[in-house]
Design an enzyme around this catalytic site. Structure first.
Site, PDB file in Angstrom:
ATOM      1  N   THR A 356       0.838  -1.196   0.000  1.00 53.12           N
ATOM      2  CA  THR A 356       0.000   0.000   0.000  1.00 53.12           C
ATOM      3  C   THR A 356       0.874   1.247   0.000  1.00 53.12           C
ATOM      4  O   THR A 356       0.623   2.207  -0.739  1.00 53.12           O
ATOM      5  CB  THR A 356      -0.932   0.008   1.225  1.00 53.12           C
ATOM      6  N   GLN A 386      -6.313  -2.005  -2.405  1.00 57.79           N
ATOM      7  CA  GLN A 386      -5.595  -0.818  -1.964  1.00 57.79           C
ATOM      8  C   GLN A 386      -4.753  -0.240  -3.103  1.00 57.79           C
ATOM      9  O   GLN A 386      -3.919  -0.936  -3.679  1.00 57.79           O
ATOM     10  CB  GLN A 386      -4.681  -1.154  -0.781  1.00 57.79           C
ATOM     11  N   ASP A 409      -8.272   3.452  -0.362  1.00 53.27           N
ATOM     12  CA  ASP A 409      -6.987   4.004   0.102  1.00 53.27           C
ATOM     13  C   ASP A 409      -6.443   5.092  -0.822  1.00 53.27           C
ATOM     14  O   ASP A 409      -5.255   5.116  -1.144  1.00 53.27           O
ATOM     15  CB  ASP A 409      -5.935   2.901   0.259  1.00 53.27           C
ATOM     16  N   ASP A 430     -11.875   3.574   3.200  1.00 53.51           N
ATOM     17  CA  ASP A 430     -10.717   4.105   3.927  1.00 53.51           C
ATOM     18  C   ASP A 430      -9.920   5.083   3.067  1.00 53.51           C
ATOM     19  O   ASP A 430      -8.690   5.051   3.050  1.00 53.51           O
ATOM     20  CB  ASP A 430      -9.783   2.968   4.377  1.00 53.51           C
ATOM     21  N   ARG A 498     -13.700   4.640  10.591  1.00 50.00           N
ATOM     22  CA  ARG A 498     -13.618   3.456  11.448  1.00 50.00           C
ATOM     23  C   ARG A 498     -12.212   3.395  12.034  1.00 50.00           C
ATOM     24  O   ARG A 498     -11.260   3.947  11.465  1.00 50.00           O
ATOM     25  CB  ARG A 498     -13.943   2.183  10.665  1.00 50.00           C
ATOM     26  N   TRP A 500      -8.735   2.308  12.617  1.00 49.47           N
ATOM     27  CA  TRP A 500      -7.655   1.468  12.113  1.00 49.47           C
ATOM     28  C   TRP A 500      -6.752   1.033  13.268  1.00 49.47           C
ATOM     29  O   TRP A 500      -6.236  -0.077  13.292  1.00 49.47           O
ATOM     30  CB  TRP A 500      -6.867   2.243  11.059  1.00 49.47           C
TER      31      TRP A 500
END
EC number: 3.1.1.11
Length: 594
Positions: A356, A386, A409, A430, A498, A500
């Site tokens: 990532t 990602q 991402d 995310d 959320r 991580w």
């Protein structure tokens, strides 16, 4: 051929995002500890949070106590009430602290017990630095064992990340020296930022190996928590010192420039037209500049002798390349012809064999990086997992009128202090994540249509230690559904964030939130998980729009419907990133307070 057609179509879909809903046309105006939690008495409606595709699994180790750990009081008479054990026992990781100081004693290193907290802190940082050097050396030795591309990718990241941890600790140690010169000396706020980055790098090495399913390869290094614990002790002790000072900055950005900014540089930073008319280098695809590749210009800049502000003007065009500004390449400024005119695009993803961290279309590490009037896109698409468009670990970095587009991402705000102004950011899962101290001001956050069965998660903040001075603030911005989500808005759940990591911290203030956001507001890491629900800090303050009501928000201990101006002020530009002391030098408009 089919891949080329897909690439062009996907690029076109990004450019069709609703740029016309400009931030300045939307009626906009213009490191701290989490405050005590309070409970809410209103029950949410029966709704089950989805199980979105995770970026990384949460840490399986038991998190440290969220409460502050008291460091010893300074002893003003010059004596101590014990030896190094007495000092170590005041830290959150006392066993690790005692082990390394005993080891120093066994190696015939004469350790005089410190008289003050500040002395103890410098000793802790020195021990952490020594261990970081050893860890980096051990990681380098894994190179010959890299038998496939996945291992090579994870190993390469870890080598660079541990090297950067060494640099951050060394920078901190020099800056804390009372005899340091003014250009080296740092504040305890600076130190907390650099220590937070040093610790974040270790977690990034671990998560990168998990991305590619090669965690067993680097496990001998990353399973050793000693280095992370040593840095955690530094954070705890320095955190107590920080409480003795007020780092909130309220300087008027029209009046203040740091002394190191020359008169020409001030004019250059304030005026976009001047930056284009007198850049150090020009990049153009039609051969009218010095280079046709942005990376070639960046590499040239890295070889310059003096590290003052270096402006690279990137003319309009679509540049299909990955660019990287290294950790030692400071004061780089990229200026384009506009968000829809200068476009940098690539399609790396985890499914293509990249971590990532290394999938980014644009990666930025050197201090004081600035990007203006351009767009970064990751075209990997929603099926590739990602795939980062921008990754920044640049301290005191600024993104101004920049587009950042992808799916999962999209924007990796990895570490350090960052500021985003009038930017367009789009994604699905995310898509704003990392462990920087970052403020988004007057930005447009566009939620895209995910894959069937997925949910959208805007933020995944990675604060893993209660003393890290990191967090995400979204201020005076707009959170809305993108054009591809609007027609099917009821078919997908969308959440503000959320956790991580255990101490994830996100605050949304004075921001328009549309009806794409679930009434619950926030999601657990996984469906039914209780991970970090009591230790996160998720705050909302004076937001407006159909999705802004906190009446049905989650009833976690870590959620806060903020009503106090004093509490909200902790997450402003002036407080979270101490922006009044460095943003004026960038020439970018900002609001220091609420």
């Amino acid at each position: 051929m089919l891949r080329g057609i897909f690439h062009i179509c996907l690029l076109a879909s990004f450019l069709l995002l609703p740029f016309s809903s400009a931030v300045h046309d939307s009626g906009f105006t213009g490191g701290t500890d989490a405050p005590p939690p309070w409970d809410h008495n209103v029950s949410p409606p029966p709704e089950t949070a989805p199980s979105p595709t995770p970026t990384s699994s949460p840490s399986t180790t038991s998190p440290p106590s969220p409460g502050p750990v008291a460091a010893p009081s300074p002893i003003n008479n010059g004596s101590v009430s014990g030896d190094m054990t007495w000092w170590c026992n005041k830290t959150p990781h006392a066993e690790t602290c005692n082990y390394y100081f005993r080891k120093s004693s066994q190696n015939n290193i004469n350790l005089r017990p410190p008289r003050f907290r500040s002395e103890f802190l410098r000793m802790l940082v020195k021990v952490a630095l020594d261990q970081a050097v050893i860890t980096h050396s051990q990681t380098v030795k894994f190179g010959p064992s890299c038998t496939n591309n996945q291992r090579k990718a994870a190993w390469s990241d870890c080598v660079n990340l541990f090297q950067n941890t060494v640099a951050q600790l060394n920078r901190t140690l020099k800056g804390l020296n009372p005899a340091a010169s003014s250009d080296v000396k740092c504040t305890d706020f600076d130190a907390q930022t650099w220590l937070s980055t040093a610790q974040t790098n270790i977690e990034t090495c671990r998560s990168g190996s998990e991305d590619l399913n090669v965690s067993d390869f680097v496990m001998p290094v990353i399973s050793n928590k000693n280095l992370s614990d040593l840095i955690g002790n530094c954070l705890a002790v320095n955190g107590v010192l920080m409480k003795q000072h007020d780092h909130t900055t309220t300087a008027n950005h029209k009046e203040y420039f740091p002394s190191w900014v020359s008169r020409h540089e001030r004019r250059l930073l304030v005026s976009a037209s001047l930056a284009k008319s007198s850049p150090h280098l020009v990049v153009a695809q039609d051969r009218s500049g010095h280079f046709r590749s942005i990376q070639a210009a960046i590499n040239f800049a890295a070889r310059r002798r003096f590290k003052s502000r270096f402006v690279i003007y990137v003319k309009k065009g679509v540049y299909r390349e990955n660019i990287d500004v290294g950790n030692d390449n400071h004061n780089i400024m990229l200026v384009g012809d506009g968000e829809r005119k200068t476009i940098i695009t690539s399609g790396r993803s985890v499914q293509h064999g990249y971590t990532t961290y290394n999938s980014a279309t644009g990666g930025f590490g050197g201090q004081r990086f600035v990007a203006k009037d351009m767009t970064f896109i990751n075209t990997a698409g929603p099926l590739r997992g990602q795939a980062v468009a921008v990754r920044s670990s640049s301290d005191l970095s600024v993104f101004y009128r920049v587009g950042i587009h992808g799916f999962q991402d999209t924007l990796y705000i990895h570490s350090q202090r960052q500021f985003f102004r009038e930017c367009y950011i789009s994604g699905t899962i995310d898509f704003i994540f990392g462990n920087a101290a970052v403020v988004f001001q007057n930005c447009m956050i566009l939620v895209r249509r995910p894959l069937h069965g997925q949910a959208n998660i805007i933020t995944a903040q990675g604060r893993g230690d209660p003393f890290q001075n990191t967090g995400i603030t979204i201020h005076s911005s707009r959170i809305i559904a993108a054009s591809d989500l609007k027609p099917v808005i009821r078919a997908y759940k969308t959440y503000l964030g959320r956790p991580w990591q255990a101490y994830s911290r996100v605050t949304i203030m004075k921001t328009y939130i549309d009806n794409s956001i679930s009434p619950l507001g926030w999601s657990p890491w996984l469906r039914g998980s209780n991970f970090a629900l009591n230790t996160v800090f998720y705050g909302e303050y004076k937001n407006f729009g159909p999705g802004s009501s906190t009446r049905w928000r989650v009833r976690w201990k870590g959620f806060h419907a903020i009503t106090s101006t004093a509490v909200a002020s902790r997450f402003t530009v002036g407080s979270l990133i101490a922006g009044g002391s460095w943003l004026p030098a960038t020439g970018v408009p900002f609001k220091s307070g609420l």
